[in-house]
Scaffold this motif. Structure first.
Motif, PDB file in Angstrom:
ATOM      1  N   MET A   1       0.703  -0.990  -0.112  1.00  0.00           N
ATOM      2  CA  MET A   1       0.135  -0.144   0.082  1.00  0.00           C
ATOM      3  C   MET A   1       0.823   1.252  -0.061  1.00  0.00           C
ATOM      4  SD  MET A   1      -2.814   1.196   2.665  1.00  0.00           S
ATOM      5  CE  MET A   1      -4.206   0.215   2.075  1.00  0.00           C
ATOM      6  N   LYS A   2       0.509   2.171  -0.902  1.00  0.00           N
ATOM      7  CA  LYS A   2       1.357   3.408  -0.777  1.00  0.00           C
ATOM      8  C   LYS A   2       0.537   4.352   0.244  1.00  0.00           C
ATOM      9  CE  LYS A   2       2.441   2.777  -5.776  1.00  0.00           C
ATOM     10  NZ  LYS A   2       2.182   3.586  -7.142  1.00  0.00           N
ATOM     11  N   THR A   3       1.813   5.180   0.711  1.00  0.00           N
ATOM     12  CA  THR A   3       1.398   6.154   1.499  1.00  0.00           C
ATOM     13  C   THR A   3       1.378   7.477   0.976  1.00  0.00           C
ATOM     14  OG1 THR A   3       2.220   5.009   3.351  1.00  0.00           O
ATOM     15  CG2 THR A   3       1.889   7.192   3.860  1.00  0.00           C
ATOM     16  N   ILE A   4       0.440   8.599   1.250  1.00  0.00           N
ATOM     17  CA  ILE A   4       0.413   9.874   0.890  1.00  0.00           C
ATOM     18  C   ILE A   4       0.417  10.527   2.140  1.00  0.00           C
ATOM     19  CG2 ILE A   4      -1.162  11.503  -0.275  1.00  0.00           C
ATOM     20  CD1 ILE A   4      -2.367   9.421  -1.697  1.00  0.00           C
ATOM     21  N   ILE A   5       1.395  11.467   2.218  1.00  0.00           N
ATOM     22  CA  ILE A   5       1.716  12.464   3.178  1.00  0.00           C
ATOM     23  C   ILE A   5       1.114  13.736   3.055  1.00  0.00           C
ATOM     24  CG2 ILE A   5       3.527  13.738   4.515  1.00  0.00           C
ATOM     25  CD1 ILE A   5       3.888  10.691   4.805  1.00  0.00           C
ATOM     26  N   ARG A   6       0.327  14.060   4.082  1.00  0.00           N
ATOM     27  CA  ARG A   6      -0.538  15.295   3.922  1.00  0.00           C
ATOM     28  C   ARG A   6      -0.184  16.326   5.476  1.00  0.00           C
ATOM     29  NH1 ARG A   6      -6.489  17.187   4.975  1.00  0.00           N
ATOM     30  NH2 ARG A   6      -6.185  16.149   6.995  1.00  0.00           N
ATOM     31  N   PRO A   7       0.529  16.779   5.091  1.00  0.00           N
ATOM     32  CA  PRO A   7       1.023  18.109   6.216  1.00  0.00           C
ATOM     33  C   PRO A   7       0.114  18.844   6.719  1.00  0.00           C
ATOM     34  CG  PRO A   7       2.596  18.016   4.347  1.00  0.00           C
ATOM     35  CD  PRO A   7       1.635  17.347   3.959  1.00  0.00           C
ATOM     36  N   LEU A  25      -8.506   2.876  -4.047  1.00  0.00           N
ATOM     37  CA  LEU A  25      -6.976   2.949  -4.522  1.00  0.00           C
ATOM     38  C   LEU A  25      -6.351   2.258  -3.330  1.00  0.00           C
ATOM     39  CD1 LEU A  25      -6.727   6.403  -5.970  1.00  0.00           C
ATOM     40  CD2 LEU A  25      -7.266   4.207  -7.354  1.00  0.00           C
ATOM     41  N   ASP A  26      -5.203   1.632  -3.803  1.00  0.00           N
ATOM     42  CA  ASP A  26      -4.100   0.800  -2.780  1.00  0.00           C
ATOM     43  C   ASP A  26      -3.335   2.199  -2.111  1.00  0.00           C
ATOM     44  OD1 ASP A  26      -3.098  -1.066  -1.240  1.00  0.00           O
ATOM     45  OD2 ASP A  26      -1.651  -1.683  -2.763  1.00  0.00           O
ATOM     46  N   CYS A  27      -3.994   3.189  -1.399  1.00  0.00           N
ATOM     47  CA  CYS A  27      -3.190   3.757  -0.854  1.00  0.00           C
ATOM     48  C   CYS A  27      -3.887   4.463   0.664  1.00  0.00           C
ATOM     49  CB  CYS A  27      -2.761   5.023  -1.755  1.00  0.00           C
ATOM     50  SG  CYS A  27      -4.314   5.863  -2.219  1.00  0.00           S
ATOM     51  N   SER A  28      -2.958   4.984   1.578  1.00  0.00           N
ATOM     52  CA  SER A  28      -3.588   5.641   2.787  1.00  0.00           C
ATOM     53  C   SER A  28      -3.011   6.953   2.842  1.00  0.00           C
ATOM     54  CB  SER A  28      -3.397   4.812   3.777  1.00  0.00           C
ATOM     55  OG  SER A  28      -1.687   4.614   4.062  1.00  0.00           O
ATOM     56  N   ILE A  29      -3.587   7.901   3.542  1.00  0.00           N
ATOM     57  CA  ILE A  29      -3.271   9.179   3.754  1.00  0.00           C
ATOM     58  C   ILE A  29      -2.523   9.097   5.318  1.00  0.00           C
ATOM     59  CG2 ILE A  29      -3.973  11.449   4.017  1.00  0.00           C
ATOM     60  CD1 ILE A  29      -6.081  10.888   1.815  1.00  0.00           C
ATOM     61  N   ARG A  30      -1.469   9.620   5.450  1.00  0.00           N
ATOM     62  CA  ARG A  30      -1.021   9.916   6.757  1.00  0.00           C
ATOM     63  C   ARG A  30      -0.880  11.465   7.072  1.00  0.00           C
ATOM     64  NH1 ARG A  30       4.897   8.004   8.503  1.00  0.00           N
ATOM     65  NH2 ARG A  30       4.929   8.896  10.453  1.00  0.00           N
ATOM     66  N   ASP A  31      -1.441  11.710   7.908  1.00  0.00           N
ATOM     67  CA  ASP A  31      -1.321  13.418   8.482  1.00  0.00           C
ATOM     68  C   ASP A  31      -0.176  13.367   9.227  1.00  0.00           C
ATOM     69  OD1 ASP A  31      -3.522  14.300   7.025  1.00  0.00           O
ATOM     70  OD2 ASP A  31      -5.184  13.750   8.902  1.00  0.00           O
ATOM     71  N   GLY A  43      10.889   9.921   2.250  1.00  0.00           N
ATOM     72  CA  GLY A  43      11.485   8.675   1.407  1.00  0.00           C
ATOM     73  C   GLY A  43      10.233   7.623   1.200  1.00  0.00           C
ATOM     74  N   SER A  44       9.547   7.430   2.198  1.00  0.00           N
ATOM     75  CA  SER A  44       8.395   6.498   2.093  1.00  0.00           C
ATOM     76  C   SER A  44       7.237   6.771   1.760  1.00  0.00           C
ATOM     77  CB  SER A  44       8.131   6.094   3.791  1.00  0.00           C
ATOM     78  OG  SER A  44       7.521   7.350   4.689  1.00  0.00           O
ATOM     79  N   ALA A  45       7.042   8.027   1.347  1.00  0.00           N
ATOM     80  CA  ALA A  45       5.603   8.557   0.687  1.00  0.00           C
ATOM     81  C   ALA A  45       5.809   8.493  -0.665  1.00  0.00           C
ATOM     82  CB  ALA A  45       5.424   9.871   1.141  1.00  0.00           C
ATOM     83  N   ALA A  46       4.760   8.154  -1.299  1.00  0.00           N
ATOM     84  CA  ALA A  46       4.275   8.122  -2.872  1.00  0.00           C
ATOM     85  C   ALA A  46       3.998   9.313  -3.262  1.00  0.00           C
ATOM     86  CB  ALA A  46       3.287   6.939  -2.988  1.00  0.00           C
ATOM     87  N   ALA A  47       3.265  10.111  -2.438  1.00  0.00           N
ATOM     88  CA  ALA A  47       2.878  11.234  -2.752  1.00  0.00           C
ATOM     89  C   ALA A  47       2.839  12.333  -1.369  1.00  0.00           C
ATOM     90  CB  ALA A  47       1.617  11.426  -3.303  1.00  0.00           C
ATOM     91  N   LEU A  48       2.708  13.734  -1.902  1.00  0.00           N
ATOM     92  CA  LEU A  48       2.746  14.575  -0.899  1.00  0.00           C
ATOM     93  C   LEU A  48       1.769  15.730  -1.281  1.00  0.00           C
ATOM     94  CD1 LEU A  48       4.357  15.964   1.607  1.00  0.00           C
ATOM     95  CD2 LEU A  48       5.984  16.970   0.086  1.00  0.00           C
ATOM     96  N   LEU A  49       0.803  15.787  -0.506  1.00  0.00           N
ATOM     97  CA  LEU A  49      -0.238  16.952  -0.460  1.00  0.00           C
ATOM     98  C   LEU A  49      -0.219  18.010   0.409  1.00  0.00           C
ATOM     99  CD1 LEU A  49      -3.597  14.372  -0.168  1.00  0.00           C
ATOM    100  CD2 LEU A  49      -2.405  15.281  -2.322  1.00  0.00           C
ATOM    101  N   ILE A  50       0.351  19.008  -0.366  1.00  0.00           N
ATOM    102  CA  ILE A  50       0.570  20.436   0.516  1.00  0.00           C
ATOM    103  C   ILE A  50      -0.533  21.563   0.096  1.00  0.00           C
ATOM    104  CG2 ILE A  50       2.218  22.303   0.770  1.00  0.00           C
ATOM    105  CD1 ILE A  50       4.379  20.639   0.067  1.00  0.00           C
ATOM    106  N   GLY A  51      -1.251  21.904   1.218  1.00  0.00           N
ATOM    107  CA  GLY A  51      -2.504  22.761   1.090  1.00  0.00           C
ATOM    108  C   GLY A  51      -1.920  24.174   1.055  1.00  0.00           C
ATOM    109  N   MET A  52      -2.922  24.976   0.307  1.00  0.00           N
ATOM    110  CA  MET A  52      -2.246  26.467   0.339  1.00  0.00           C
ATOM    111  C   MET A  52      -2.351  27.230   1.696  1.00  0.00           C
ATOM    112  SD  MET A  52      -5.769  27.894  -1.051  1.00  0.00           S
ATOM    113  CE  MET A  52      -6.959  28.864  -0.110  1.00  0.00           C
ATOM    114  N   HIS A  53      -2.610  26.786   2.753  1.00  0.00           N
ATOM    115  CA  HIS A  53      -2.270  27.057   3.998  1.00  0.00           C
ATOM    116  C   HIS A  53      -1.361  26.836   4.994  1.00  0.00           C
ATOM    117  CE1 HIS A  53      -6.152  29.247   3.230  1.00  0.00           C
ATOM    118  NE2 HIS A  53      -6.864  28.316   3.119  1.00  0.00           N
TER     119      HIS A  53
END
Length: 73
Positions: A1-7, A25-31, A43-53
């Motif tokens: 499972m892929k991990t998506i980092i959401r700061p 989808l085969d992924c999870s969100i990690r706050d 390095g462990s993240a498949a994606a990085l979600l960076i919000g505008m704030h």
């Protein structure tokens, strides 16, 4: 499972809306607290979600870290 980092920066919001969008989808969100981002975490993240704030000054200060993450993908 892929991990998506959401700061988050101070105020943590719900991941429910993202979870709905990623259903099936085969992924999870990690706050993760923005100020704890480091190379090992990214390095462990498949994606990085960076919000505008997010703290833009912090992100600018850590441009090399983010550049390395993007270059590794």
């Amino acid at each position: 499972m892929k991990t998506i980092i959401r700061p988050f920066c101070g105020h943590r919001t719900s991941s429910a809306a993202w979870a709905e969008r990623l259903a099936g989808l085969d992924c999870s969100i990690r706050d993760v607290d923005l100020y704890t981002l480091d190379a090992a975490l990214l390095g462990s993240a498949a994606a990085l979600l960076i919000g505008m704030h997010m703290d833009q000054r912090f992100l600018q200060t850590n441009t090399a870290l983010l550049d390395d993450y993007v270059a590794a993908e």
